[in-house]
Design a protein around this motif. Structure first.
Motif, PDB file in Angstrom:
ATOM      1  N   VAL A   1       6.284   7.196  -4.981  1.00  0.00           N
ATOM      2  CA  VAL A   1       7.332   7.590  -4.043  1.00  0.00           C
ATOM      3  C   VAL A   1       8.529   6.648  -4.145  1.00  0.00           C
ATOM      4  O   VAL A   1       9.690   7.079  -4.128  1.00  0.00           O
ATOM      5  CB  VAL A   1       6.770   7.609  -2.596  1.00  0.00           C
ATOM      6  CG1 VAL A   1       7.916   7.807  -1.590  1.00  0.00           C
ATOM      7  CG2 VAL A   1       5.751   8.723  -2.444  1.00  0.00           C
ATOM      8  N   LEU A   2       8.234   5.348  -4.266  1.00  0.00           N
ATOM      9  CA  LEU A   2       9.321   4.359  -4.296  1.00  0.00           C
ATOM     10  C   LEU A   2      10.200   4.503  -5.530  1.00  0.00           C
ATOM     11  O   LEU A   2      11.360   4.073  -5.523  1.00  0.00           O
ATOM     12  CB  LEU A   2       8.737   2.943  -4.260  1.00  0.00           C
ATOM     13  CG  LEU A   2       8.220   2.478  -2.888  1.00  0.00           C
ATOM     14  CD1 LEU A   2       7.574   1.100  -2.991  1.00  0.00           C
ATOM     15  CD2 LEU A   2       9.366   2.440  -1.873  1.00  0.00           C
ATOM     16  N   THR A   3       9.679   5.086  -6.602  1.00  0.00           N
ATOM     17  CA  THR A   3      10.505   5.264  -7.798  1.00  0.00           C
ATOM     18  C   THR A   3      11.633   6.261  -7.570  1.00  0.00           C
ATOM     19  O   THR A   3      12.625   6.288  -8.303  1.00  0.00           O
ATOM     20  CB  THR A   3       9.657   5.770  -8.980  1.00  0.00           C
ATOM     21  OG1 THR A   3       9.061   7.031  -8.642  1.00  0.00           O
ATOM     22  CG2 THR A   3       8.574   4.764  -9.331  1.00  0.00           C
TER      23      THR A   3
ATOM     24  N   VAL B   1      -6.149   1.252  -3.048  1.00  0.00           N
ATOM     25  CA  VAL B   1      -5.800   1.544  -4.442  1.00  0.00           C
ATOM     26  C   VAL B   1      -5.091   2.895  -4.534  1.00  0.00           C
ATOM     27  O   VAL B   1      -4.038   3.026  -5.180  1.00  0.00           O
ATOM     28  CB  VAL B   1      -7.059   1.524  -5.338  1.00  0.00           C
ATOM     29  CG1 VAL B   1      -6.731   2.038  -6.735  1.00  0.00           C
ATOM     30  CG2 VAL B   1      -7.638   0.121  -5.411  1.00  0.00           C
ATOM     31  N   ILE B   2      -5.653   3.907  -3.881  1.00  0.00           N
ATOM     32  CA  ILE B   2      -5.058   5.250  -3.920  1.00  0.00           C
ATOM     33  C   ILE B   2      -3.679   5.239  -3.264  1.00  0.00           C
ATOM     34  O   ILE B   2      -2.705   5.786  -3.813  1.00  0.00           O
ATOM     35  CB  ILE B   2      -5.991   6.263  -3.225  1.00  0.00           C
ATOM     36  CG1 ILE B   2      -7.319   6.365  -3.976  1.00  0.00           C
ATOM     37  CG2 ILE B   2      -5.319   7.632  -3.128  1.00  0.00           C
ATOM     38  CD1 ILE B   2      -8.356   7.214  -3.282  1.00  0.00           C
ATOM     39  N   LEU B   3      -3.577   4.604  -2.090  1.00  0.00           N
ATOM     40  CA  LEU B   3      -2.292   4.551  -1.398  1.00  0.00           C
ATOM     41  C   LEU B   3      -1.255   3.802  -2.220  1.00  0.00           C
ATOM     42  O   LEU B   3      -0.072   4.177  -2.241  1.00  0.00           O
ATOM     43  CB  LEU B   3      -2.462   3.874  -0.031  1.00  0.00           C
ATOM     44  CG  LEU B   3      -3.198   4.656   1.050  1.00  0.00           C
ATOM     45  CD1 LEU B   3      -3.298   3.831   2.324  1.00  0.00           C
ATOM     46  CD2 LEU B   3      -2.491   5.973   1.337  1.00  0.00           C
ATOM     47  N   GLY B   4      -1.690   2.744  -2.892  1.00  0.00           N
ATOM     48  CA  GLY B   4      -0.765   1.965  -3.714  1.00  0.00           C
ATOM     49  C   GLY B   4      -0.152   2.807  -4.820  1.00  0.00           C
ATOM     50  O   GLY B   4       1.059   2.727  -5.087  1.00  0.00           O
ATOM     51  N   ILE B   5      -0.978   3.622  -5.470  1.00  0.00           N
ATOM     52  CA  ILE B   5      -0.469   4.493  -6.541  1.00  0.00           C
ATOM     53  C   ILE B   5       0.501   5.525  -5.976  1.00  0.00           C
ATOM     54  O   ILE B   5       1.593   5.751  -6.520  1.00  0.00           O
ATOM     55  CB  ILE B   5      -1.637   5.185  -7.257  1.00  0.00           C
ATOM     56  CG1 ILE B   5      -2.498   4.144  -7.998  1.00  0.00           C
ATOM     57  CG2 ILE B   5      -1.123   6.233  -8.236  1.00  0.00           C
ATOM     58  CD1 ILE B   5      -3.762   4.723  -8.597  1.00  0.00           C
ATOM     59  N   VAL B   6       0.128   6.142  -4.845  1.00  0.00           N
ATOM     60  CA  VAL B   6       0.976   7.176  -4.239  1.00  0.00           C
ATOM     61  C   VAL B   6       2.301   6.579  -3.778  1.00  0.00           C
ATOM     62  O   VAL B   6       3.387   7.098  -4.083  1.00  0.00           O
ATOM     63  CB  VAL B   6       0.244   7.841  -3.057  1.00  0.00           C
ATOM     64  CG1 VAL B   6       1.191   8.797  -2.315  1.00  0.00           C
ATOM     65  CG2 VAL B   6      -0.986   8.595  -3.546  1.00  0.00           C
ATOM     66  N   PHE B   7       2.239   5.460  -3.013  1.00  0.00           N
ATOM     67  CA  PHE B   7       3.465   4.841  -2.514  1.00  0.00           C
ATOM     68  C   PHE B   7       4.341   4.351  -3.661  1.00  0.00           C
ATOM     69  O   PHE B   7       5.563   4.408  -3.593  1.00  0.00           O
ATOM     70  CB  PHE B   7       3.127   3.671  -1.589  1.00  0.00           C
ATOM     71  CG  PHE B   7       2.543   4.074  -0.269  1.00  0.00           C
ATOM     72  CD1 PHE B   7       2.599   5.394   0.159  1.00  0.00           C
ATOM     73  CD2 PHE B   7       1.935   3.151   0.556  1.00  0.00           C
ATOM     74  CE1 PHE B   7       2.061   5.779   1.373  1.00  0.00           C
ATOM     75  CE2 PHE B   7       1.400   3.513   1.781  1.00  0.00           C
ATOM     76  CZ  PHE B   7       1.450   4.832   2.185  1.00  0.00           C
TER      77      PHE B   7
ATOM     78  N   ASP C   1       8.956  -3.819  -4.569  1.00  0.00           N
ATOM     79  CA  ASP C   1       7.595  -4.242  -4.915  1.00  0.00           C
ATOM     80  C   ASP C   1       6.982  -5.069  -3.782  1.00  0.00           C
ATOM     81  O   ASP C   1       5.826  -4.865  -3.393  1.00  0.00           O
ATOM     82  CB  ASP C   1       7.604  -5.073  -6.206  1.00  0.00           C
ATOM     83  CG  ASP C   1       7.951  -4.251  -7.426  1.00  0.00           C
ATOM     84  OD1 ASP C   1       7.863  -3.010  -7.352  1.00  0.00           O
ATOM     85  OD2 ASP C   1       8.317  -4.857  -8.453  1.00  0.00           O
ATOM     86  N   PHE C   2       7.773  -6.012  -3.260  1.00  0.00           N
ATOM     87  CA  PHE C   2       7.271  -6.883  -2.193  1.00  0.00           C
ATOM     88  C   PHE C   2       7.017  -6.081  -0.919  1.00  0.00           C
ATOM     89  O   PHE C   2       6.037  -6.320  -0.207  1.00  0.00           O
ATOM     90  CB  PHE C   2       8.262  -8.015  -1.937  1.00  0.00           C
ATOM     91  CG  PHE C   2       7.734  -9.088  -1.027  1.00  0.00           C
ATOM     92  CD1 PHE C   2       6.588  -9.803  -1.364  1.00  0.00           C
ATOM     93  CD2 PHE C   2       8.367  -9.380   0.168  1.00  0.00           C
ATOM     94  CE1 PHE C   2       6.091 -10.791  -0.529  1.00  0.00           C
ATOM     95  CE2 PHE C   2       7.880 -10.369   1.004  1.00  0.00           C
ATOM     96  CZ  PHE C   2       6.742 -11.072   0.660  1.00  0.00           C
ATOM     97  N   ALA C   3       7.893  -5.126  -0.644  1.00  0.00           N
ATOM     98  CA  ALA C   3       7.708  -4.274   0.536  1.00  0.00           C
ATOM     99  C   ALA C   3       6.403  -3.487   0.437  1.00  0.00           C
ATOM    100  O   ALA C   3       5.643  -3.380   1.421  1.00  0.00           O
ATOM    101  CB  ALA C   3       8.890  -3.316   0.679  1.00  0.00           C
ATOM    102  N   LEU C   4       6.126  -2.943  -0.743  1.00  0.00           N
ATOM    103  CA  LEU C   4       4.881  -2.200  -0.932  1.00  0.00           C
ATOM    104  C   LEU C   4       3.680  -3.119  -0.770  1.00  0.00           C
ATOM    105  O   LEU C   4       2.680  -2.742  -0.134  1.00  0.00           O
ATOM    106  CB  LEU C   4       4.867  -1.547  -2.318  1.00  0.00           C
ATOM    107  CG  LEU C   4       3.599  -0.773  -2.698  1.00  0.00           C
ATOM    108  CD1 LEU C   4       3.292   0.302  -1.665  1.00  0.00           C
ATOM    109  CD2 LEU C   4       3.740  -0.153  -4.086  1.00  0.00           C
TER     110      LEU C   4
END
Length: 389
Positions: free
Chosen positions: A385-387, A376-382, A354-357
């Motif tokens: 991916v992180l999951t 906002v869009i990048l946050g949702i996409v990344f 979470d902190f890395a994102l």
């Protein structure tokens, strides 16, 4: 005011209404990025003065800041359009949810968590920008730090008002008579007479609505009285309004389960949390109830902003008041810093990933200057991916 300018106000606020996740502190960050940094509608100091003014007023502070910017840009019509644009997306979602809420279980969705992390980056970016402008020396940094410590150790809506008042007194003592950066003048497109009328109307309604509801026994009047009173008496905005609303509507008008379902959904939508009133109004009396509750809970904010904004320009040109504003603005940075930790950071960052994102998004916003809506869009996409990492 040209129709094109009013359309610009509406479209800008609508974009914010669609993308401003994360609560009131995050909203101020989105506003700064869109209205101040990108569109240059106000300078940083005037923006901070408007924030300081709205911190003194009851109601949703971030919505009031948006209203005030709309009014300064396009008069009363601009204020109304900026409010409609910012609140409409969440109103529509919550009213729809009021009819189908049992089918939704969005509280654990990955994209909700990602949007909270986006808010961390946006608020950090706004804090750095405001901090550089409003706390450039040790005395103002000390005021900001003390304000943040007070809010972190003894957090309450009433303490926030005390902190701002004390900072104003310190500013009066330390900064009056010292050379200050010249204020950029702004034009308020309505007079002090309009402001006084708005304050009188605010007072008449808060006294008259309970009396009218008692005498006429009208459901619509009762509903308007309930939400107008809540909107008039809440300091701190956001989550502070929820226990007041619960006492007003549970269990007489809706069940506890219905209330909590709507509360959960309200966390998942952009825009002001006060639009939770739209959900409650729809649950109580359908579409008419939603419209009435939404207007009633935001109406006090409109009247108070109209009532105080015409006096801000004159006051901020006076040396003594400039000193007070200097102290108050420094305290606002500290208050926002405390709010950045709790609830923005503590409700969003639960792991190293979470902190890395949050760090990635912050640098994309602060260094590479990507627009907030794209973050906002990048946050949702990344986040998605992180999951899988």
């Amino acid at each position: 005011m040209k129709k094109q300018s009013l359309l610009e106000i509406f479209l800008a606020s609508l974009k914010l209404g669609l993308t401003s996740f994360g609560g009131p502190v995050a909203h101020l960050g989105y506003f700064k990025d869109e209205y101040i940094d990108k569109r240059k509608w106000l300078d940083d100091r005037t923006y901070a003065d408007v924030i300081a003014l709205c911190q003194f007023l009851p109601g949703p502070a971030s919505s009031q800041v948006g209203m005030a910017i709309g009014m300064l840009r396009g008069g009363l019509a601009g204020g109304i359009l900026s409010w409609i644009g910012f609140t409409l997306p969440s109103v529509l979602v919550l009213v729809l949810f009021a009819f189908v809420y049992q089918s939704y279980t969005l509280g654990d969705a990955t994209w909700i968590s990602s949007l909270k992390i986006v808010a961390v980056a946006v608020v950090a970016h706004a804090l750095i920008g405001l901090g550089k402008k409003l706390t450039p020396d040790r005395p103002r940094l000390a005021i900001a730090l003390t304000s943040a410590l007070a809010m972190l150790l003894f957090a309450s809506a009433w303490l926030q008002i005390v902190v701002i008042i004390v900072a104003g007194i310190i500013g009066y003592i330390l900064f009056v008579g010292k050379e200050q950066e010249a204020n950029i003048q702004f034009h308020v497109p309505f007079s002090k007479k309009h402001g006084i009328f708005a304050l009188i109307l605010f007072t008449i309604l808060i006294i008259g609505l309970p009396i009218g509801a008692l005498l006429l026994n009208s459901q619509s009047l009762n509903l308007m009285d309930t939400f107008y009173r809540v909107g008039s008496l809440v300091f701190g905005g956001g989550h502070v309004v929820l226990p007041l609303l619960e006492r007003e509507v549970v269990p007489d008008l809706i069940t506890s389960g219905e209330f909590l379902a709507g509360y959960g959904m309200a966390q998942a939508v952009p825009g002001p949390l006060f639009t939770f009133a739209s959900y409650l109004g729809a649950m109580i009396n359908g579409i008419p109830g939603a419209i009435l509750a939404t207007i009633a809970i935001f109406l006090p904010s409109f009247l108070l902003v109209i009532g105080t904004l015409p006096f801000l320009q004159e006051l901020r040109t006076r040396p003594r008041f400039q000193g007070i504003l200097t102290g108050v603005n420094a305290s606002v940075v500290g208050i926002l810093l405390a709010a950045f930790y709790d609830p923005v950071f503590t409700s969003s960052i639960f792991s190293g990933a979470d902190f890395a994102l949050a760090l990635i998004l912050f640098f994309l916003l602060n260094v590479w200057k990507l627009p907030a809506w794209f973050i906002v869009i990048l946050g949702i996409v990344f986040g998605e991916v992180l999951t899988y990492v």
